[in-house]
Design an enzyme around this catalytic site. Structure first.
Site, PDB file in Angstrom:
ATOM      1  CE  LYS A 107      -4.189  -2.027   2.000  1.00 25.85           C
ATOM      2  NZ  LYS A 107      -5.280  -1.794   3.078  1.00 25.85           N
TER       3      LYS A 107
ATOM      4  CG  ASN B 280      -7.769   0.925  -0.557  1.00 27.86           C
ATOM      5  OD1 ASN B 280      -7.846   1.888  -0.943  1.00 27.86           O
ATOM      6  ND2 ASN B 280      -8.429   0.222   0.366  1.00 27.86           N
TER       7      ASN B 280
ATOM      8  CG  ASP C 135      -8.504   0.279   3.700  1.00 29.93           C
ATOM      9  OD1 ASP C 135      -9.182  -0.190   3.033  1.00 29.93           O
ATOM     10  OD2 ASP C 135      -7.261   0.401   3.698  1.00 29.93           O
TER      11      ASP C 135
END
Ligand code: ATR
Length: 277
Positions: A66, A87, A102
């Site tokens: 990431k 991501n 996220d």
């Protein structure tokens, strides 16, 4: 023309992303593919540089790539920059763009699974200070939370995270988690404690407020020991699968042009996979 996307990681075998995106591609009748690609750390840059020539519209990125994905991007959105990791990647006029979904995934799931959580005028307690905690703290701050108490086994990591996010985030020793989480409206486990093959989280929750919401981002098992104890105490609980499902939404929309729904049917499909049925 068939639109293509994938998820990259090392290892990647256990990724549930192909099942999630595959379900949406079938549901919406889209001419597209979503595969998983095992990419070694030393090959991440080369892989991302070859997206267009491979016919890929973009990709999801999971551990341990990431941060490398963020570094490789030409354009980074506010969430990716704040969290320091990406991501979700896509190409726009030949430029590699990066986001981190996220925080969106966590916050959207929280709003759906525990509506009104933000009406509780109380601090939020976050256990852990890794990559997931970074994303969640960012989401909570964006949502207007005024006090976040961070607890991490390695205290220096919690201090560093708190410092990077400013005065609304405070780091406390791991040993003070029970005492200082008592008046929290929301308790969030972002550590790997409670995951299958790991130890359970050692934390007495008897003294939590009766209206507290307890969230675990672990989703294997779906009901961790923490969530089982919170449920038994009559508290509202949120499991980790929802975050995984919702974080996939923005990428799918960007690559395939349809904003997908997180439905009970999708959830059941992934639950069956987790439970090995
Ligand atoms: P992620 O990106 O999923 O957040 P990570 O960066 O490896 O993964 O973070 C894992 C988190 O679980 C960390 O907060 C870690 O604490 P340390 O920073 O002290 O390593 C926490 N964790 C893992 N095993 C733990 C254990 N046995 N006891 C307490 N915390 C633990």
């Amino acid at each position: 023309m068939t639109k293509r996307a994938c998820v990259i990681g090392w290892p990647i075998e256990h990724s549930r992303s192909p099942a999630i995106h595959g379900h949406w591609l079938a549901t919406y009748g889209i001419d597209g593919t979503y595969t998983k690609e095992a990419v070694r750390p030393e090959n991440v840059r080369a892989f991302l540089a070859s997206l267009a020539s491979c016919g890929l519209s973009g990709c999801n990125v999971t551990a341990p790539h990431k941060q490398a994905a963020l570094a490789a991007a030409d354009h980074k959105d506010a969430s990716a920059l704040a969290i320091g990791a990406a991501n979700t990647l896509w190409l726009e006029s030949g430029r590699l763009c990066a986001s981190n979904t996220d925080a969106y995934g966590f916050m959207t799931n929280l709003a759906r699974s525990a509506p009104g959580w933000d009406r509780i005028d109380a601090p939020v307690a976050v256990l852990g200070a890794g990559g997931a905690a970074r994303a969640i703290v960012h989401g909570l701050l964006e949502a207007g939370v005024t006090e976040i108490r961070l607890f991490n086994r390695t205290h220096g990591r919690a201090e560093e995270l708190a410092r990077s996010y400013g005065p609304r985030v405070k780091a406390y020793p791991w040993s003070e988690r029970e005492q200082r989480a008592r008046d929290a409206g929301l308790l969030i486990n972002t550590t790997s404690l409670g995951m299958v093959h790991a130890e359970p989280l050692d934390m007495d929750i008897a003294a939590l407020r009766d209206d507290a919401v307890v969230v675990d981002i672990v989703y294997v098992p779906l009901e961790t020991d923490l969530l089982a104890r919170a449920r038994a105490r009559g508290l509202r609980v949120v499991d980790g699968l929802g975050m995984l499902l919702y974080q996939a939404v923005p990428g799918f929309e960007t690559w395939f042009g349809v904003k997908p729904e997180v439905t009970p049917e999708l959830r059941a499909l992934i639950v069956a996979d987790i439970e090995g049925r």
